[in-house]
Enzyme design. Structure first.
Site, short mmCIF file in Angstrom:
data_model
loop_
_atom_site.label_atom_id
_atom_site.label_comp_id
_atom_site.label_asym_id
_atom_site.label_seq_id
_atom_site.Cartn_x
_atom_site.Cartn_y
_atom_site.Cartn_z
N HIS A 221 0.88 -1.19 0.00
CA HIS A 221 0.00 0.00 0.00
C HIS A 221 0.90 1.23 0.00
O HIS A 221 1.74 1.38 -0.89
CB HIS A 221 -0.94 -0.12 1.20
CG HIS A 221 -2.06 0.86 1.27
ND1 HIS A 221 -2.47 1.63 0.21
CD2 HIS A 221 -2.88 1.23 2.32
CE1 HIS A 221 -3.48 2.41 0.57
NE2 HIS A 221 -3.73 2.19 1.85
N HIS A 260 -2.03 -2.42 -9.64
CA HIS A 260 -3.08 -1.87 -8.78
C HIS A 260 -4.25 -2.84 -8.75
O HIS A 260 -4.56 -3.46 -9.77
CB HIS A 260 -3.55 -0.50 -9.31
CG HIS A 260 -4.27 0.29 -8.28
ND1 HIS A 260 -5.62 0.15 -8.03
CD2 HIS A 260 -3.81 1.23 -7.42
CE1 HIS A 260 -5.96 0.97 -7.06
NE2 HIS A 260 -4.90 1.63 -6.67
N ASP A 311 2.45 5.83 -6.47
CA ASP A 311 3.66 5.80 -5.65
C ASP A 311 4.94 5.81 -6.48
O ASP A 311 6.02 6.10 -5.97
CB ASP A 311 3.66 4.56 -4.74
CG ASP A 311 2.56 4.65 -3.71
OD1 ASP A 311 2.35 5.76 -3.19
OD2 ASP A 311 1.91 3.63 -3.43
N1 CMC Z 1 5.44 -6.37 -10.19
C1 CMC Z 1 5.43 -7.55 -10.83
N2 CMC Z 1 4.31 -8.27 -11.07
C2 CMC Z 1 3.16 -7.74 -10.64
C3 CMC Z 1 3.08 -6.51 -9.99
C4 CMC Z 1 4.29 -5.82 -9.77
N3 CMC Z 1 4.28 -4.66 -9.15
N4 CMC Z 1 1.80 -6.23 -9.70
C5 CMC Z 1 1.08 -7.27 -10.15
N5 CMC Z 1 1.90 -8.18 -10.70
C6 CMC Z 1 1.50 -9.44 -11.30
C7 CMC Z 1 1.35 -10.49 -10.22
O1 CMC Z 1 2.56 -11.19 -10.00
C8 CMC Z 1 0.26 -11.36 -10.79
O2 CMC Z 1 0.84 -12.20 -11.77
P1 CMC Z 1 0.33 -13.73 -11.93
O3 CMC Z 1 -1.12 -13.60 -12.30
O4 CMC Z 1 1.21 -14.25 -13.01
O5 CMC Z 1 0.54 -14.37 -10.60
C9 CMC Z 1 -0.64 -10.39 -11.53
O6 CMC Z 1 0.19 -9.28 -11.86
C10 CMC Z 1 -1.80 -9.90 -10.69
O7 CMC Z 1 -1.29 -9.28 -9.51
P2 CMC Z 1 -1.88 -9.47 -8.08
O8 CMC Z 1 -0.79 -9.24 -7.07
O9 CMC Z 1 -2.63 -10.74 -7.96
O10 CMC Z 1 -2.91 -8.30 -8.06
P3 CMC Z 1 -3.50 -7.61 -6.78
O11 CMC Z 1 -4.67 -6.86 -7.22
O12 CMC Z 1 -3.70 -8.60 -5.69
O13 CMC Z 1 -2.29 -6.68 -6.32
C11 CMC Z 1 -0.90 -4.91 -5.83
C12 CMC Z 1 -2.22 -5.35 -6.45
C13 CMC Z 1 -0.89 -3.40 -5.73
C14 CMC Z 1 -0.77 -5.48 -4.41
C15 CMC Z 1 0.27 -5.42 -6.72
O14 CMC Z 1 0.15 -4.88 -8.00
C16 CMC Z 1 1.63 -5.11 -6.13
O15 CMC Z 1 2.13 -5.84 -5.27
N6 CMC Z 1 2.26 -3.96 -6.54
C17 CMC Z 1 3.50 -3.52 -5.96
C18 CMC Z 1 3.26 -2.72 -4.69
C19 CMC Z 1 2.70 -1.35 -4.96
O16 CMC Z 1 3.19 -0.63 -5.82
N7 CMC Z 1 1.67 -0.96 -4.17
C20 CMC Z 1 1.01 0.36 -4.31
C21 CMC Z 1 -0.42 0.17 -4.68
S1 CMC Z 1 -1.28 1.57 -5.29
C22 CMC Z 1 -1.02 2.95 -4.36
C23 CMC Z 1 -1.15 2.77 -2.89
O17 CMC Z 1 -2.07 2.15 -2.39
O18 CMC Z 1 -0.26 3.26 -2.21
#
Ligand code: CMC
Length: 374
Positions: A221, A260, A311
């Site tokens: 987050h 996201h 971010d």
């Molecule tokens: N880097 C690499 N792969 C990613 C990323 C990333 N940042 N984000 C998503 N993916 C991939 C993930 O590995 C998955 O692949 P697969 O289907 O092959 O397993 C697919 O995309 C779907 O991702 P998910 O993690 O299941 O999606 P989610 O909706 O649960 O997660 C998230 C969203 C924000 C937690 C994730 O994108 C992430 O960990 N991002 C990095 C952390 C980040 O930048 N957070 C800030 C969020 S927005 C602003 C805020 O709230 O501050």
């Protein structure tokens, strides 16, 4: 796992809100009906804070009153100042913010009054004092004297002044103000949902915001803006960026500042923040992070179709402004207090205890044996 289970509440609509609307299909975000980028172009952060809390943009008189209220509440109590002075210098500033709001709850005469008016008054106190508490810690851990807030400075100017002893040029202040507007509110994200969950048991606003800060700290987050800077520092030079990001993807690493839960083809806040990141980089005559930014972004989109979130540009922008990396998420806090408070007030107004169910997957029924037989 059964299809009935919505792990992470993904895609589940749990309530209604009139505070903000995230529209991933048209890449838009509105606060009380106004587009965030329109607000960035035409308002300062205080006007937007007023809007989020009071449902309408303020006129001149209303804004003056709001600004005055905030400036009059900036002073910290002796107790809170002493608590900050006693904190280990190595504490993460997010933990400092969390503890500071908790101490404010001990001191506030209206802690147990959950009426909308009392909650608005408490919001103003938390909103005004949290940046002052954070800036005090910023100075203390560097062995510097605390700088008291100044009533003739705006919310953004005052934060710079309390941290650095001076207010930077107006374009830098504007870029900071824009980041505060973009961070102020974002519907049912995890920290806001935490705040609403705490509120749903009819608990108080200080507790709800304390919990929300803990939730925001996590790298998935708000903590992501700090992680973005750690990543950029690891990459060091634009020449290293391509190799670094390709390696990260080969190793299936999560790349911070990308992806996201709601936006799948780009975060609506990014274009505005990217523009201001560019302005700050130009003023600071430092294009290194912009170059790294563009290379990593291109590979993430080309290879994974994963777009940056807000971010990603805020991290290097705050770095260029001179803030320590572990202060990036606390800056998010001083803005998001507004969104959290609006949600806490909305939750109280339409409350239903938040209590989901879980499918049990533990041991079958068994009988307790005597300790000598185990
Ligand atoms: N880097 C690499 N792969 C990613 C990323 C990333 N940042 N984000 C998503 N993916 C991939 C993930 O590995 C998955 O692949 P697969 O289907 O092959 O397993 C697919 O995309 C779907 O991702 P998910 O993690 O299941 O999606 P989610 O909706 O649960 O997660 C998230 C969203 C924000 C937690 C994730 O994108 C992430 O960990 N991002 C990095 C952390 C980040 O930048 N957070 C800030 C969020 S927005 C602003 C805020 O709230 O501050």
């Amino acid at each position: 796992m059964s299809d009935d289970i919505k792990k992470g509440l993904m895609g589940v609509i749990v309530d209604e809100t009139s505070i903000s609307k995230v529209m991933p299909e048209i890449n838009s975000l509105t606060y009380r009906g106004y587009a965030a980028q329109d607000l960035c172009a035409n308002c300062n952060f205080e006007e937007v804070a007023y809007l989020i809390l009071n449902k309408e943009l303020p006129n001149k008189k209303q804004l003056l009153k709001f600004v005055k209220q905030e400036r009059n509440e900036r002073k910290l109590s002796k107790t809170l100042l002493n608590v900050i002075k006693e904190m280990p210098k190595k504490s993460h500033p997010m933990d400092v913010a969390r503890t500071a709001v908790s101490v404010m709850g001990l001191e506030d005469k209206e802690t147990t009054d959950n009426s909308p008016d009392a909650n608005l008054r408490k919001t103003m106190r938390i909103f005004a004092k949290t940046p002052v508490a954070l800036a005090a810690f910023y100075r203390l851990r560097k062995g510097k004297k605390i700088i008291s807030p100044k009533k003739n400075l705006s919310f953004a100017e005052n934060f710079f002044y309390m941290c650095f002893g001076k207010v930077p040029q107006k374009d830098i202040v504007k870029a900071f103000d824009v980041s505060l507007i973009l961070y102020a509110e974002h519907s049912f994200n995890v920290s806001t949902f935490t705040a609403r969950t705490i509120t749903s048991s009819l608990s108080d606003i200080h507790g709800a915001i304390t919990g929300a800060i803990a939730s925001l700290k996590g790298p998935l987050h708000g903590g992501a803006n700090e992680e973005v800077m750690h990543m950029m520092n690891k990459i060091k030079r634009p020449e290293n960026a391509l190799k670094w990001i390709n390696n990260a993807l080969e190793n299936k690493s999560v790349v911070m500042g990308f992806g996201h839960r709601v936006y799948k083809s780009g975060d609506s806040r990014v274009p505005t923040m990217r523009e201001y990141f560019g302005k700050v980089a130009k003023i600071k005559k430092d294009k290194k992070f912009e170059k790294i930014y563009d290379i990593v972004e291109k590979v993430m989109i080309d290879r994974k179709n994963i777009h940056p979130n807000v971010d990603y540009p805020t991290g290097p922008t705050y770095h260029l402004m001179g803030f320590d990396t572990d202060f990036f998420t606390p800056i998010f806090v001083i803005s998001r207090i507004i969104g959290w408070s609006a949600h806490i007030i909305e939750q109280h107004a339409t409350n239903k205890l938040i209590r989901p169910l879980a499918a049990y997957n533990g041991s079958h029924y068994r009988k307790v044996s005597q300790i000598k037989d185990r």
